[in-house]
Design a protein around this motif. Structure first.
Motif, short mmCIF file in Angstrom:
data_model
loop_
_atom_site.label_atom_id
_atom_site.label_comp_id
_atom_site.label_asym_id
_atom_site.label_seq_id
_atom_site.Cartn_x
_atom_site.Cartn_y
_atom_site.Cartn_z
N LEU A 187 0.83 -1.21 0.00
CA LEU A 187 0.00 0.00 0.00
C LEU A 187 0.86 1.25 0.00
O LEU A 187 0.62 2.20 -0.75
N VAL A 188 1.88 1.21 0.87
CA VAL A 188 2.79 2.37 0.94
C VAL A 188 3.43 2.60 -0.42
O VAL A 188 3.48 3.72 -0.92
N ALA A 189 3.87 1.49 -1.02
CA ALA A 189 4.51 1.61 -2.34
C ALA A 189 3.54 2.21 -3.36
O ALA A 189 3.89 3.10 -4.12
N VAL A 190 2.30 1.70 -3.32
CA VAL A 190 1.31 2.19 -4.28
C VAL A 190 1.02 3.67 -4.06
O VAL A 190 1.05 4.47 -4.99
N THR A 191 0.78 4.02 -2.78
CA THR A 191 0.46 5.42 -2.50
C THR A 191 1.60 6.31 -2.92
O THR A 191 1.39 7.37 -3.52
N GLN A 192 2.82 5.87 -2.57
CA GLN A 192 3.98 6.68 -2.91
C GLN A 192 4.06 6.88 -4.43
O GLN A 192 4.24 7.99 -4.90
N ALA A 199 4.20 -0.53 -12.91
CA ALA A 199 5.32 -1.46 -12.76
C ALA A 199 5.91 -1.36 -11.36
O ALA A 199 6.18 -2.37 -10.72
N GLU A 200 6.06 -0.14 -10.87
CA GLU A 200 6.72 0.04 -9.57
C GLU A 200 5.84 -0.38 -8.41
O GLU A 200 6.33 -0.80 -7.37
N ALA A 201 4.54 -0.27 -8.58
CA ALA A 201 3.64 -0.66 -7.50
C ALA A 201 3.31 -2.15 -7.56
O ALA A 201 2.51 -2.65 -6.79
N ARG A 248 14.39 0.28 -16.47
CA ARG A 248 14.69 -0.28 -15.15
C ARG A 248 13.44 -0.87 -14.51
O ARG A 248 13.47 -1.98 -13.97
N ALA A 249 12.32 -0.16 -14.58
CA ALA A 249 11.09 -0.65 -13.95
C ALA A 249 10.64 -1.97 -14.58
O ALA A 249 10.26 -2.91 -13.87
#
Ligand SMILES: Nc1ncnc2c1ncn2[C@@H]1O[C@H](COP(=O)(O)OP(=O)(O)OP(=O)(O)O)[C@@H](O)[C@H]1O
Ligand SMILES: [Mg+2]
Lengths: 228, 272
Positions: free
Chosen positions: B37-42, B105-107, B234-235
């Motif tokens: 969640l933190v990753a997604v929100t960020q 990709a990052e989330a 990279r992603a």
């Protein structure tokens, strides 16, 4: 006149799409939500449906699935605002025949509609083994190409490229359509890779013959035909 | 009677153990969920910031262009302005699409179609696709690819990684240059190398260049590119459980190195 049904809840977008398609010679009906769209698709005798994925009342893919389950076979072009990597696959799995991401270029949409209508018409015939336009001939089994009786030596990819253009002769094909259908890449590289392959093909099939058959349509793509 | 008690006595610790284990699992799952969640929100927040910030440049140009055209009466001027507007819109669309793909990709929200991909074949195909464009720019594109390389991965993602790297090569290597695409197995890893004899990347920029909107030449025009290509590389490499970096090439320019594991991309299995 070919009759199209557009199921799209953005009223303004649907209206300009309708206008554009009418200018291109189609009769166009509109529906602005999934329920109306389903009813109209069942009642009307459309040659093609353009279906937005996100619709009020019933989403586009569910709607299409119902139509397919009822045995309705009109070609369907899916519009989606999502554009995720797996969206295209989901769209095709639900019974879509082609898939375009919003915001799209009108000419891209038009080219794809024409390709689908044409495919629907030609499906009735058996598989062709020879394609011909003017004095340009393609033998698909022997993988041989001649123009004015002269043999033309094509690389395998050039052959596939020409085959796609021949199958859509008289019709505009976009760079994206070529990337998807000839190379099977579902993204657009930044480099003008397709243009350069086209100009090589043109060198081989047009340079020492007349009339030229492979034309550039500015801002859109290419067309293979006799008239300039 | 005694038998029942015995099993109860045995079951209690087992049950307690199971309950403890379940609670721990749940806690771990929750922790995992929270990290996601933190990753997604960020990522969403970052994406939001970037979109707001980085669409302002083209939007400013758009606005100025439209206003200038409106001050004129000439139909030709209007047409030219509209054509530039369309170009700007296309550029903005590209930025938005790239940012959405990056965010996804990052989330960890990217579904990967894992299949056995003939990597050798794919690399040859990319060379075949790009060679004519390279030649047109007086660049030589060569391949040195180990035969029979295969990988469990998503063909489209792999192709997008390569395509972004090759797009860069064609943009940043001056005419007369050499571009080399090579690939080899290294243990249970695969290494793909895209290198050149161009200007290269200065040491202090080699990490930075993978960040969003980072460019060596900070000016951004309609045609120059947004500085998102390498972030995508990279992603996507990370989505495939690999990574991407840049070093100095033995050819004298930049060497972009993408490392993947042969059975890459099992994103459904959480990392140990
Ligand atoms: N092969 C290369 N040689 C020299 N410099 C490079 C090379 N590849 C990339 N760069 C530098 O790295 C920067 C970032 O590249 P990246 O692909 O992320 O963005 P971009 O090409 O500027 O824009 P975009 O890819 O979004 O269109 C480039 O602007 C360029 O300065
Ligand atoms: Mg780039």
């Amino acid at each position: 006149m070919m009759k199209l049904l557009i199921i799209e809840d953005d009223v303004a977008a649907a209206a300009s799409l309708k206008r554009g398609l009418e200018e291109s010679g189609y009769a166009v009906e509109l529906a602005h939500d999934g329920e109306c769209g389903l009813q109209q698709a069942r009642d009307g005798d459309h040659d093609l449906w353009v279906i937005d994925v996100m619709l009020p009342k019933r989403d586009g893919l569910a709607l299409l699935k119902v139509l397919r389950d009822e045995g309705r076979r009109a070609p369907a072009l899916i519009l989606s605002a999502l554009g995720k990597v797996d969206d295209r696959v989901n769209g095709l799995r639900a019974g879509g025949d082609d898939y375009v991401v919003k915001p799209y270029a009108f000419v891209e949409l038009l080219a794809r509609i024409e390709a689908l209508l044409r495919r629907a018409r030609s499906l009735s015939g058996g598989p062709e083994t020879v394609l011909q336009l003017a004095d340009l001939k393609m033998d698909l089994l022997g993988r041989a190409v001649t123009r004015a009786g002269q043999e033309i030596d094509l690389q395998p990819r050039e052959f596939d490229l020409l085959e796609y253009l021949m199958r859509h002769a008289g019709q505009v094909v976009t760079r994206t359509m070529l990337l998807e259908n000839v190379w099977e890449y579902f993204f657009d590289p930044q480099t003008n890779v397709v243009d350069v392959h086209i100009s090589r093909l043109r060198q081989k099939i047009d340079k020492s013959f007349s009339p030229p058959l492979l034309h550039t349509v500015r801002g859109t793509g290419y067309i293979l035909r006799m008239e300039p | 009677m005694g038998g029942i008690w015995l099993s109860v006595l045995l079951l209690v610790p087992v049950g307690a153990g199971a309950a403890y284990w379940l609670a721990r699992r749940r806690q771990q799952n929750l922790a995992l969920l929270r990290r996601r969640l933190v990753a997604v929100t960020q990522s969403v927040r970052q994406t939001g910031d970037n979109i707001a910030h980085d669409l302002r440049t083209p939007l400013t140009r758009l606005r100025a262009d439209v206003e200038a055209a409106l001050r004129q009466e000439d139909g030709k001027v209007h047409r030219a302005a509209l054509e530039r507007v369309l170009d700007e819109i296309q550029g903005m669309q590209n930025i938005i699409n790239a940012l959405l793909a990056l965010g996804q990709a990052e989330a960890g929200g990217m579904q990967v179609k894992k299949k056995t991909v003939d990597l050798t074949g794919l690399l040859m195909e990319m060379i075949e696709l790009y060679a004519p464009s390279a030649e047109e720019r007086q660049l030589t594109l060569k391949g040195r690819i180990e035969p029979n390389l295969t990988i469990e991965a998503d063909r489209q993602l792999l192709a997008r990684i390569l395509s972004n790297l090759l797009d860069n090569e064609l943009k940043y290597v001056p005419a007369g240059g050499l571009i080399m695409l090579s690939a080899a197995a290294k243990g249970d890893k695969l290494e793909i190398l895209v290198e050149d004899n161009g200007p290269g990347i200065p040491v202090d920029m080699r990490d930075k260049i993978f960040e969003r909107f980072a460019r060596l030449d900070p000016s951004r025009t309609v045609s120059s590119g947004a500085g998102l290509g390498l972030s995508l590389v990279r992603a996507f490499a990370r989505v495939l459980q690999g990574d991407a970096r840049v070093a100095e090439s033995s050819l004298g320019g930049a060497a972009f190195i993408v490392t993947l594991s042969t059975s890459a991309a099992d994103v459904s299995r959480p990392a140990p």
